[in-house]
Design an enzyme around this catalytic site. Sequence first.
Site, PDB file in Angstrom:
ATOM      1  N   ARG A  43      60.333  74.670  55.066  1.00  0.00           N
ATOM      2  CA  ARG A  43      58.883  74.471  55.261  1.00  0.00           C
ATOM      3  C   ARG A  43      58.039  75.533  54.564  1.00  0.00           C
ATOM      4  O   ARG A  43      56.819  75.388  54.473  1.00  0.00           O
ATOM      5  CB  ARG A  43      58.558  74.491  56.757  1.00  0.00           C
ATOM      6  CG  ARG A  43      59.085  73.287  57.517  1.00  0.00           C
ATOM      7  CD  ARG A  43      58.731  73.350  58.983  1.00  0.00           C
ATOM      8  NE  ARG A  43      59.383  74.478  59.636  1.00  0.00           N
ATOM      9  CZ  ARG A  43      59.251  74.754  60.937  1.00  0.00           C
ATOM     10  NH1 ARG A  43      58.480  74.007  61.698  1.00  0.00           N
ATOM     11  NH2 ARG A  43      59.885  75.792  61.460  1.00  0.00           N
ATOM     12  N   LYS A 143      78.898  74.595  63.194  1.00  0.00           N
ATOM     13  CA  LYS A 143      79.056  74.677  64.641  1.00  0.00           C
ATOM     14  C   LYS A 143      77.899  75.508  65.214  1.00  0.00           C
ATOM     15  O   LYS A 143      77.308  76.325  64.481  1.00  0.00           O
ATOM     16  CB  LYS A 143      80.426  75.269  64.997  1.00  0.00           C
ATOM     17  CG  LYS A 143      80.595  76.764  64.676  1.00  0.00           C
ATOM     18  CD  LYS A 143      80.337  77.624  65.875  1.00  0.00           C
ATOM     19  CE  LYS A 143      80.525  79.089  65.616  1.00  0.00           C
ATOM     20  NZ  LYS A 143      80.106  79.972  66.693  1.00  0.00           N
ATOM     21  N   LYS A 177      89.261  81.382  56.392  1.00  0.00           N
ATOM     22  CA  LYS A 177      89.790  82.730  56.192  1.00  0.00           C
ATOM     23  C   LYS A 177      91.170  82.659  55.543  1.00  0.00           C
ATOM     24  O   LYS A 177      92.021  81.867  55.970  1.00  0.00           O
ATOM     25  CB  LYS A 177      89.864  83.470  57.529  1.00  0.00           C
ATOM     26  CG  LYS A 177      88.505  83.830  58.113  1.00  0.00           C
ATOM     27  CD  LYS A 177      88.661  84.576  59.419  1.00  0.00           C
ATOM     28  CE  LYS A 177      87.297  84.993  59.969  1.00  0.00           C
ATOM     29  NZ  LYS A 177      86.642  86.005  59.135  1.00  0.00           N
ATOM     30  N   HIS A 235      86.601  78.251  67.391  1.00  0.00           N
ATOM     31  CA  HIS A 235      87.454  79.208  66.687  1.00  0.00           C
ATOM     32  C   HIS A 235      88.805  79.413  67.376  1.00  0.00           C
ATOM     33  O   HIS A 235      89.865  79.267  66.766  1.00  0.00           O
ATOM     34  CB  HIS A 235      86.767  80.568  66.569  1.00  0.00           C
ATOM     35  CG  HIS A 235      85.470  80.539  65.819  1.00  0.00           C
ATOM     36  ND1 HIS A 235      85.209  79.617  64.811  1.00  0.00           N
ATOM     37  CD2 HIS A 235      84.362  81.318  65.908  1.00  0.00           C
ATOM     38  CE1 HIS A 235      84.001  79.849  64.326  1.00  0.00           C
ATOM     39  NE2 HIS A 235      83.468  80.855  64.980  1.00  0.00           N
TER      40      HIS A 235
END
Length: 492
Positions: A43, A143, A177, A235
């Site tokens: 915006r 997430k 990772k 996780h």
Amino acid sequence: MSFDLVLLGGTGDLAWRKLLPALFQAFRHGSLPEGGRILGVAREAFDSDTQYRDWVALRLEAIEGEKRPTSEEFARFAALLHYVRADLSQPDDYAALAARLHERQADSVVLYLATAPALFASVAEQLGRSGLATPQTRIVLEKPLGHDLASNRAINASVLRHFGEHQVFRIDHYLGKPSVQNLLALRFGNTLFEPLWRRDTIANIQITIAETLGVEKRGSFYDGTGALRDMVQNHALQLLCAVAMEPPVNASADAIRDEKLKVLRSLRPWTAETLARDAVRGQYTAGQAAGERVPSYRDEPGVHLDSHTETFVALRTEIHNWRWAGVPFYLRTGKRLASREAFIVVNFRPTPHAIFRTPTDSANRLVIHLQPRDGLDLHLFAAAQAPRRPAAPATSATPLLSAVSLNMDFDQRFGAERVGAYERLLLDVLAGRLNLFVRSDEQEAAWEWVEPLLDAWAQAEESPRGYAAGTWGPSAASALLARDGYCWTEEC
């Protein structure tokens, strides 16, 4: 292959802290496909692409050390950056984005929802109504995907009305990772451990994700989320799946995700008894962090003074299948803990018949380091070759072994070849590889497992157990293992 990567929320915290730095590193490494554009959508009243590029340049200057771009590098990277001003809550503003994307026909379009999760469902609906959900489009969702099972299902339903499952990339950056990818390689690319990876030889498995930071400036967000939603549902459970899954039939995305789903569906369901016995929630109080006095959670900005939100969770669970029957899995995560690190500890059973003594009657263990260090430590025992005294009489005493370890430092071995989690995941999205992303049925199974905990804690009158900042959490977390005759790694 040409691409348009659209950052919906292109001036937000996620975009400038994670996504844009990762995209720059991919550009520096020569990994981005040719003919690409990166479109920030937000915006802010930037009148031109140039103003957006200037805004990005200021933020990338804050990157630490060697990752910071030189002026020449950024000048070349900036040519990829473009800006579309749009309010994603306004349906009419999607027309401007559609027009910008229709300027050319890119081979693929990636729509990355780097927005507040509350906007996911409505943004997905507007993308579909604006004709932006084409067969060439992929959509990336960060997430937390929902606040509970019902909201997760509602978001997925909105997304899947306009996109096929193969077009949806639900991101969990832990899966990007290198250490997590090495966990799968360790298990399924070597013959050494797989025969031992079962109940007969493993006593227990511990998964720890520890942070030294508090909630910082995210108090109002975190107070409505908590550690169970923020870390365990995604996780920690994804790491558990990687440790416990059966060997997939191949390395395809669905073969891997099918096996992870089986693990989630095999987790022992919660009952009133196990909820009271095998789940610990805590909340940090004032203490020391990095040598400085830090406030309690309830004194953090944006947090309610009588908040019952947990900043620490420790759980004991089991997996009901033949491989793992009877093996306890312990999950632990929290803020303001004693150390910032994430690791998995596989504790093996003692030898079935002891002819040697070991230090404190311990056993072998494998430690898989996830962050900040990336590598493996295999803890073994060996005979210390101390010289014998010629005059010493023969003895029947059991020899004492010494602890030794085999250390594998992946950063040292692969150094320059390694890439960060977001860089890896963004490149996989551009390539259409789903292996490191979460399928909708996986997410639902994870929510189904944690929801009884969420409900029980929401109805509980007592507060979470307090623990001083800078410690390893409430003492009840230690008792969780002590009942089984075990201890957390730092306590053994």
